[in-house]
Motif scaffolding. Structure first.
Motif, PDB file in Angstrom:
ATOM      1  N   GLN A   1      -8.727 -18.015   6.496  1.00  0.00           N
ATOM      2  CA  GLN A   1      -8.141 -17.173   7.540  1.00  0.00           C
ATOM      3  C   GLN A   1      -7.383 -16.003   6.944  1.00  0.00           C
ATOM      4  OE1 GLN A   1      -5.813 -20.152   9.617  1.00  0.00           O
ATOM      5  NE2 GLN A   1      -7.250 -20.189  11.317  1.00  0.00           N
ATOM      6  N   ARG A   2      -6.602 -16.295   5.928  1.00  0.00           N
ATOM      7  CA  ARG A   2      -5.791 -15.241   5.296  1.00  0.00           C
ATOM      8  C   ARG A   2      -6.685 -14.184   4.665  1.00  0.00           C
ATOM      9  NH1 ARG A   2      -1.364 -17.437   2.603  1.00  0.00           N
ATOM     10  NH2 ARG A   2       0.037 -15.987   3.641  1.00  0.00           N
ATOM     11  N   ILE A   3      -7.670 -14.607   3.905  1.00  0.00           N
ATOM     12  CA  ILE A   3      -8.549 -13.658   3.213  1.00  0.00           C
ATOM     13  C   ILE A   3      -9.339 -12.825   4.211  1.00  0.00           C
ATOM     14  CG2 ILE A   3     -10.599 -13.519   1.752  1.00  0.00           C
ATOM     15  CD1 ILE A   3      -9.421 -15.912   0.165  1.00  0.00           C
ATOM     16  N   ALA A   4      -9.822 -13.464   5.282  1.00  0.00           N
ATOM     17  CA  ALA A   4     -10.573 -12.727   6.306  1.00  0.00           C
ATOM     18  C   ALA A   4      -9.701 -11.660   6.956  1.00  0.00           C
ATOM     19  CB  ALA A   4     -11.111 -13.697   7.351  1.00  0.00           C
ATOM     20  N   GLN A   5      -8.457 -12.006   7.239  1.00  0.00           N
ATOM     21  CA  GLN A   5      -7.549 -11.036   7.860  1.00  0.00           C
ATOM     22  C   GLN A   5      -7.260  -9.869   6.923  1.00  0.00           C
ATOM     23  OE1 GLN A   5      -3.702 -12.044  10.091  1.00  0.00           O
ATOM     24  NE2 GLN A   5      -2.911 -11.355   8.119  1.00  0.00           N
ATOM     25  N   LEU A   6      -7.010 -10.171   5.657  1.00  0.00           N
ATOM     26  CA  LEU A   6      -6.705  -9.110   4.690  1.00  0.00           C
ATOM     27  C   LEU A   6      -7.919  -8.202   4.463  1.00  0.00           C
ATOM     28  CD1 LEU A   6      -4.573 -11.176   2.171  1.00  0.00           C
ATOM     29  CD2 LEU A   6      -3.761  -9.345   3.670  1.00  0.00           C
ATOM     30  N   GLN A   7      -9.110  -8.784   4.477  1.00  0.00           N
ATOM     31  CA  GLN A   7     -10.314  -7.969   4.331  1.00  0.00           C
ATOM     32  C   GLN A   7     -10.471  -7.005   5.511  1.00  0.00           C
ATOM     33  OE1 GLN A   7     -13.116 -11.205   3.776  1.00  0.00           O
ATOM     34  NE2 GLN A   7     -13.363 -10.712   1.604  1.00  0.00           N
ATOM     35  N   LYS A   8     -10.167  -7.496   6.728  1.00  0.00           N
ATOM     36  CA  LYS A   8     -10.249  -6.634   7.911  1.00  0.00           C
ATOM     37  C   LYS A   8      -9.240  -5.494   7.840  1.00  0.00           C
ATOM     38  CE  LYS A   8     -11.975 -10.073  11.208  1.00  0.00           C
ATOM     39  NZ  LYS A   8     -11.653 -10.850  12.439  1.00  0.00           N
ATOM     40  N   MET A   9      -8.105  -5.756   7.218  1.00  0.00           N
ATOM     41  CA  MET A   9      -7.040  -4.758   7.169  1.00  0.00           C
ATOM     42  C   MET A   9      -7.294  -3.642   6.161  1.00  0.00           C
ATOM     43  SD  MET A   9      -3.414  -6.738   7.612  1.00  0.00           S
ATOM     44  CE  MET A   9      -2.598  -5.132   7.641  1.00  0.00           C
ATOM     45  N   GLN A  10      -8.269  -3.825   5.263  1.00  0.00           N
ATOM     46  CA  GLN A  10      -8.491  -2.840   4.202  1.00  0.00           C
ATOM     47  C   GLN A  10      -8.814  -1.446   4.748  1.00  0.00           C
ATOM     48  OE1 GLN A  10      -7.788  -3.462   0.919  1.00  0.00           O
ATOM     49  NE2 GLN A  10      -7.074  -5.387   1.816  1.00  0.00           N
ATOM     50  N   THR A  11      -9.538  -1.388   5.847  1.00  0.00           N
ATOM     51  CA  THR A  11      -9.869  -0.087   6.443  1.00  0.00           C
ATOM     52  C   THR A  11      -8.611   0.666   6.837  1.00  0.00           C
ATOM     53  OG1 THR A  11     -11.940  -0.994   7.320  1.00  0.00           O
ATOM     54  CG2 THR A  11     -11.138   1.057   8.293  1.00  0.00           C
TER      55      THR A  11
ATOM     56  N   ALA B   1       0.837  -1.204   0.000  1.00  0.00           N
ATOM     57  CA  ALA B   1       0.000   0.000   0.000  1.00  0.00           C
ATOM     58  C   ALA B   1       0.868   1.250   0.000  1.00  0.00           C
ATOM     59  CB  ALA B   1      -0.922  -0.004   1.213  1.00  0.00           C
ATOM     60  N   ALA B   2       1.938   1.237   0.793  1.00  0.00           N
ATOM     61  CA  ALA B   2       2.856   2.377   0.845  1.00  0.00           C
ATOM     62  C   ALA B   2       3.577   2.583  -0.476  1.00  0.00           C
ATOM     63  CB  ALA B   2       3.867   2.176   1.971  1.00  0.00           C
ATOM     64  N   ALA B   3       3.711   1.488  -1.257  1.00  0.00           N
ATOM     65  CA  ALA B   3       4.375   1.563  -2.560  1.00  0.00           C
ATOM     66  C   ALA B   3       3.416   1.942  -3.683  1.00  0.00           C
ATOM     67  CB  ALA B   3       5.040   0.222  -2.877  1.00  0.00           C
ATOM     68  N   GLY B   4       2.142   2.163  -3.358  1.00  0.00           N
ATOM     69  CA  GLY B   4       1.174   2.586  -4.360  1.00  0.00           C
ATOM     70  C   GLY B   4       0.490   1.456  -5.099  1.00  0.00           C
ATOM     71  N   PHE B   5       0.460   0.270  -4.491  1.00  0.00           N
ATOM     72  CA  PHE B   5      -0.257  -0.869  -5.069  1.00  0.00           C
ATOM     73  C   PHE B   5      -1.556  -1.077  -4.288  1.00  0.00           C
ATOM     74  CE2 PHE B   5       4.219  -1.848  -6.101  1.00  0.00           C
ATOM     75  CZ  PHE B   5       4.109  -1.970  -7.484  1.00  0.00           C
ATOM     76  N   ASP B   6      -2.606  -1.400  -5.000  1.00  0.00           N
ATOM     77  CA  ASP B   6      -3.934  -1.520  -4.403  1.00  0.00           C
ATOM     78  C   ASP B   6      -4.001  -2.730  -3.475  1.00  0.00           C
ATOM     79  OD1 ASP B   6      -6.587  -1.632  -3.730  1.00  0.00           O
ATOM     80  OD2 ASP B   6      -7.334  -1.753  -5.797  1.00  0.00           O
ATOM     81  N   PRO B   7      -4.103  -2.530  -2.156  1.00  0.00           N
ATOM     82  CA  PRO B   7      -4.112  -3.661  -1.224  1.00  0.00           C
ATOM     83  C   PRO B   7      -5.352  -4.540  -1.317  1.00  0.00           C
ATOM     84  CG  PRO B   7      -4.526  -1.596  -0.065  1.00  0.00           C
ATOM     85  CD  PRO B   7      -4.157  -1.225  -1.461  1.00  0.00           C
ATOM     86  N   SER B   8      -6.422  -4.028  -1.941  1.00  0.00           N
ATOM     87  CA  SER B   8      -7.610  -4.876  -2.098  1.00  0.00           C
ATOM     88  C   SER B   8      -7.319  -6.054  -3.032  1.00  0.00           C
ATOM     89  CB  SER B   8      -8.787  -4.061  -2.636  1.00  0.00           C
ATOM     90  OG  SER B   8      -8.576  -3.660  -3.979  1.00  0.00           O
ATOM     91  N   GLN B   9      -6.315  -5.898  -3.888  1.00  0.00           N
ATOM     92  CA  GLN B   9      -5.945  -6.972  -4.800  1.00  0.00           C
ATOM     93  C   GLN B   9      -5.244  -8.126  -4.081  1.00  0.00           C
ATOM     94  OE1 GLN B   9      -6.347  -7.512  -8.343  1.00  0.00           O
ATOM     95  NE2 GLN B   9      -7.999  -6.099  -7.815  1.00  0.00           N
ATOM     96  N   SER B  10      -4.833  -7.902  -2.830  1.00  0.00           N
ATOM     97  CA  SER B  10      -4.229  -8.997  -2.062  1.00  0.00           C
ATOM     98  C   SER B  10      -5.258 -10.102  -1.831  1.00  0.00           C
ATOM     99  CB  SER B  10      -3.692  -8.480  -0.726  1.00  0.00           C
ATOM    100  OG  SER B  10      -4.731  -7.966   0.090  1.00  0.00           O
ATOM    101  N   VAL B  11      -6.507  -9.709  -1.625  1.00  0.00           N
ATOM    102  CA  VAL B  11      -7.574 -10.696  -1.426  1.00  0.00           C
ATOM    103  C   VAL B  11      -7.787 -11.494  -2.712  1.00  0.00           C
ATOM    104  CG1 VAL B  11     -10.022 -10.998  -0.898  1.00  0.00           C
ATOM    105  CG2 VAL B  11      -8.684  -9.274   0.335  1.00  0.00           C
TER     106      VAL B  11
END
Length: 266
Positions: free
Chosen positions: A235-245, A199-209
């Protein structure tokens, strides 16, 4: 007597170790200096380049280098030069090593469908190095090897070499025939640190999911090599979704300074 010798040896080994905290506050036992880890990473990467086929696809290499460069430029320490190599292999995998080395297998690019998804994986692997996970793993291997060597002396048998053990601890099982995988706590930490880094590098973190969903589909229930010891897909997807905020504002703020989009070759 043999048991006493083993206990004494382990106590002496631990007395010279350093303690550290991971990015999530978890305690770590680190037996090696950053200089020693750099030497190990350099030697291991040189060995991989001798044994693996390096891709001669210029456009593909430039694309991977573009993504990796933006990730590493977002690191707090800019003194480290990072070497990026693309390996011609069907493996759905990537790795990063101490000393500033990143390897990406062409098989991964069939699953990581855009720059943001590739950044998810590279960010995750760089996060392992940033969080001293390699040092932690090699330290565990060293402590295990001490016990193994004592047992081998007692039994009169020979074992694996230190180089094989340490490369295995770095996760390089392809080269030595086995691996000592990162633990799930380490993998979760790499997910957390990695998604913030992308995210800090300018890549869309929603694409991690989306990336990890692709990974799950690529290898069925178990997933490809990269997921063999990771937390479950759910577990991984749920955690990444929570982190989007938390990470979306970081991503949007970083877009101001992003000057180049990494174009995936057709």
């Amino acid at each position: 007597m043999k048991g006493l010798l083993l206990i004494i040896s382990v106590v002496l080994l631990l007395s010279g170790c350093a303690t550290n905290q991971s990015p999530t506050g978890r305690g770590q036992t680190l037996l090696f200096s950053s200089q020693e880890m750099t030497q190990l990473g350099n030697a291991s990467f040189a060995e991989i380049k001798k044994n693996e086929k390096i891709s001669n696809d210029v456009a593909l290499t430039q694309y991977v280098d573009c993504v990796a460069s933006r990730i590493t430029q977002a690191l707090p320490d800019q003194s480290q030069h990072w070497d990026v190599v693309v390996f011609e292999s069907e493996q759905v995998n990537a790795f990063a090593l101490p000393g500033g080395h990143i390897g990406v297998y062409t098989g991964l690019l069939k699953v990581a469908q855009n720059q943001d998804q590739l950044a998810t994986v590279i960010g995750h692997e760089v996060a392992h190095v940033l969080a001293n996970h390699s040092n932690e793993q090699v330290s565990r291997a060293k402590m295990t090897n001490t016990g193994m060597q004592l047992a081998q002396l007692a039994l009169g048998v020979s074992g694996i070499s230190n180089q094989e053990l340490y490369m295995g601890a770095l996760g390089l099982g392809v080269q030595v025939g086995y691996t000592l995988p990162y633990g799930r706590e380490q993998e979760t930490e790499a997910d957390v640190v990695g998604v913030k880094l992308m995210a800090a590098a300018g890549f869309d973190p929603s694409q991690s999911v989306a990336l990890w969903r692709n990974m799950a589909e690529a290898g069925g229930e178990q997933g490809p090599e990269l997921l063999s010891t990771h937390p479950s897909h759910g577990q991984r997807i749920a955690q990444l979704q929570k982190m989007q905020t938390e990470v979306q504002p970081l991503y949007k703020a970083s877009l101001i300074s992003v000057k180049n989009r990494c174009q995936r070759p057709k």
